[in-house]
Design a protein around this motif. Structure first.
Motif, PDB file in Angstrom:
ATOM      1  N   LYS A  67       0.834  -1.215   0.000  1.00  0.00           N
ATOM      2  CA  LYS A  67       0.000   0.000   0.000  1.00  0.00           C
ATOM      3  C   LYS A  67       0.863   1.257   0.000  1.00  0.00           C
ATOM      4  O   LYS A  67       0.419   2.315  -0.429  1.00  0.00           O
ATOM      5  CB  LYS A  67      -0.922   0.012   1.216  1.00  0.00           C
ATOM      6  CG  LYS A  67      -1.943  -1.096   1.210  1.00  0.00           C
ATOM      7  CD  LYS A  67      -2.771  -1.058   2.482  1.00  0.00           C
ATOM      8  CE  LYS A  67      -2.950  -2.480   2.954  1.00  0.00           C
ATOM      9  NZ  LYS A  67      -3.238  -2.622   4.328  1.00  0.00           N
ATOM     10  N   TYR A  83       5.981 -12.682  -9.084  1.00  0.00           N
ATOM     11  CA  TYR A  83       5.611 -12.691 -10.493  1.00  0.00           C
ATOM     12  C   TYR A  83       5.649 -14.141 -10.980  1.00  0.00           C
ATOM     13  O   TYR A  83       6.688 -14.800 -10.871  1.00  0.00           O
ATOM     14  CB  TYR A  83       6.572 -11.822 -11.310  1.00  0.00           C
ATOM     15  CG  TYR A  83       6.202 -11.692 -12.759  1.00  0.00           C
ATOM     16  CD1 TYR A  83       5.188 -10.838 -13.156  1.00  0.00           C
ATOM     17  CD2 TYR A  83       6.873 -12.425 -13.737  1.00  0.00           C
ATOM     18  CE1 TYR A  83       4.843 -10.710 -14.494  1.00  0.00           C
ATOM     19  CE2 TYR A  83       6.539 -12.305 -15.072  1.00  0.00           C
ATOM     20  CZ  TYR A  83       5.526 -11.448 -15.445  1.00  0.00           C
ATOM     21  OH  TYR A  83       5.183 -11.322 -16.773  1.00  0.00           O
ATOM     22  N   ALA A  99      -2.393   5.052 -12.036  1.00  0.00           N
ATOM     23  CA  ALA A  99      -2.755   3.629 -12.106  1.00  0.00           C
ATOM     24  C   ALA A  99      -2.363   2.885 -10.828  1.00  0.00           C
ATOM     25  O   ALA A  99      -2.843   1.786 -10.575  1.00  0.00           O
ATOM     26  CB  ALA A  99      -2.085   2.976 -13.308  1.00  0.00           C
ATOM     27  N   GLY A 100      -1.477   3.504 -10.034  1.00  0.00           N
ATOM     28  CA  GLY A 100      -1.012   2.847  -8.803  1.00  0.00           C
ATOM     29  C   GLY A 100      -0.084   1.681  -9.079  1.00  0.00           C
ATOM     30  O   GLY A 100      -0.075   0.699  -8.340  1.00  0.00           O
ATOM     31  N   THR A 101       0.720   1.799 -10.155  1.00  0.00           N
ATOM     32  CA  THR A 101       1.626   0.719 -10.524  1.00  0.00           C
ATOM     33  C   THR A 101       3.064   1.210 -10.653  1.00  0.00           C
ATOM     34  O   THR A 101       3.325   2.409 -10.788  1.00  0.00           O
ATOM     35  CB  THR A 101       1.218   0.079 -11.872  1.00  0.00           C
ATOM     36  OG1 THR A 101       1.281   1.079 -12.894  1.00  0.00           O
ATOM     37  CG2 THR A 101      -0.165  -0.532 -11.805  1.00  0.00           C
ATOM     38  N   THR A 103       6.572   0.163 -12.925  1.00  0.00           N
ATOM     39  CA  THR A 103       7.104  -0.621 -14.033  1.00  0.00           C
ATOM     40  C   THR A 103       8.531  -1.021 -13.664  1.00  0.00           C
ATOM     41  O   THR A 103       9.345  -0.173 -13.294  1.00  0.00           O
ATOM     42  CB  THR A 103       7.101   0.177 -15.345  1.00  0.00           C
ATOM     43  OG1 THR A 103       5.765   0.635 -15.600  1.00  0.00           O
ATOM     44  CG2 THR A 103       7.580  -0.663 -16.509  1.00  0.00           C
ATOM     45  N   GLU A 116       4.617  -4.895 -14.952  1.00  0.00           N
ATOM     46  CA  GLU A 116       3.837  -3.919 -14.207  1.00  0.00           C
ATOM     47  C   GLU A 116       3.601  -4.515 -12.823  1.00  0.00           C
ATOM     48  O   GLU A 116       3.027  -5.591 -12.706  1.00  0.00           O
ATOM     49  CB  GLU A 116       2.505  -3.634 -14.907  1.00  0.00           C
ATOM     50  CG  GLU A 116       2.637  -2.929 -16.234  1.00  0.00           C
ATOM     51  CD  GLU A 116       3.309  -1.562 -16.119  1.00  0.00           C
ATOM     52  OE1 GLU A 116       2.976  -0.797 -15.198  1.00  0.00           O
ATOM     53  OE2 GLU A 116       4.181  -1.276 -16.960  1.00  0.00           O
ATOM     54  N   THR A 118       1.905  -4.323  -9.153  1.00  0.00           N
ATOM     55  CA  THR A 118       0.809  -3.744  -8.367  1.00  0.00           C
ATOM     56  C   THR A 118       1.099  -3.960  -6.889  1.00  0.00           C
ATOM     57  O   THR A 118       1.978  -4.750  -6.513  1.00  0.00           O
ATOM     58  CB  THR A 118      -0.531  -4.394  -8.749  1.00  0.00           C
ATOM     59  OG1 THR A 118      -0.437  -5.804  -8.540  1.00  0.00           O
ATOM     60  CG2 THR A 118      -0.882  -4.114 -10.211  1.00  0.00           C
ATOM     61  N   SER A 119       0.341  -3.286  -6.048  1.00  0.00           N
ATOM     62  CA  SER A 119       0.608  -3.316  -4.603  1.00  0.00           C
ATOM     63  C   SER A 119       0.561  -4.715  -4.009  1.00  0.00           C
ATOM     64  O   SER A 119       1.302  -5.016  -3.080  1.00  0.00           O
ATOM     65  CB  SER A 119      -0.361  -2.399  -3.858  1.00  0.00           C
ATOM     66  OG  SER A 119      -1.690  -2.845  -4.041  1.00  0.00           O
ATOM     67  N   ASP A 120      -0.271  -5.603  -4.545  1.00  0.00           N
ATOM     68  CA  ASP A 120      -0.378  -6.959  -3.989  1.00  0.00           C
ATOM     69  C   ASP A 120       0.802  -7.848  -4.379  1.00  0.00           C
ATOM     70  O   ASP A 120       0.965  -8.940  -3.850  1.00  0.00           O
ATOM     71  CB  ASP A 120      -1.689  -7.618  -4.422  1.00  0.00           C
ATOM     72  CG  ASP A 120      -1.826  -7.741  -5.932  1.00  0.00           C
ATOM     73  OD1 ASP A 120      -1.373  -6.833  -6.658  1.00  0.00           O
ATOM     74  OD2 ASP A 120      -2.388  -8.756  -6.387  1.00  0.00           O
TER      75      ASP A 120
END
Length: 171
Positions: A67, A83, A99-101, A103, A116, A118-120
């Protein structure tokens, strides 16, 4: 007891070993240590704190709550993330706050090969690299006899420490 008896070479080595063990334990309590098995970050030196990560290095990863990732990471930082069922270590090349991402890209990978994040997916931030220690781990993993020898050395060291403690308490 004079100063020479108090600081014998054997005692100095034991104190150094204890200091190393305590330092490693302190790092282990605050960081996750991972062994790098791919060459995706073994490219040309980059103009950042972590310039490159050779294959078979150990990396220290500071836990980061996903977060908080947009506040914790900057372009050039090295990030660890989940990943395709494995933990990947790549460099942050772009941050998209809308987008909250993030790279990420391996320094030695082709230019179009990016992920990409993401927070999770976030595991943490790579804060240190130990290529030499990683080579030791690689060597030990590939030679079980060395592992057995290292265990024997640790047993002898533990016996020496207990012997010193016993002598000190009698002293």
């Amino acid at each position: 007891m004079n100063a020479q008896e108090c600081l014998s070479p054997k005692k100095i080595w034991v104190l150094v070993a204890i200091g190393v063990i305590i330092s490693v334990a302190a790092i282990a309590c605050t960081h996750e240590v991972r062994y790098i098995v791919s060459g995706s970050m073994d490219g040309d030196d980059q103009p950042y704190d972590i310039k490159t990560i050779p294959i078979y290095s150990l990396v220290m990863i500071k836990d980061v709550d996903g977060k908080d990732m947009l506040d914790e990471f900057e372009v050039g930082d090295v990030i660890a993330f989940h990943y395709s069922g494995v933990v990947v270590v790549h460099r942050v090349i772009a941050i998209d706050p809308v987008a909250g991402t993030i790279t990420a890209h391996g320094d030695a990978r082709s230019e179009g090969d990016v992920q990409e994040v993401t927070s999770d997916m976030v595991v943490g931030k790579v804060t240190g690299v130990a290529p030499l220690l990683g080579q030791v781990v690689h060597f030990v993993k590939s030679s079980p006899i060395i592992l057995i020898a290292m265990i024997a050395v640790l047993i002898v060291a533990a016996y020496a420490v207990s012997d010193i403690v016993r002598i000190y308490r009698k002293g």
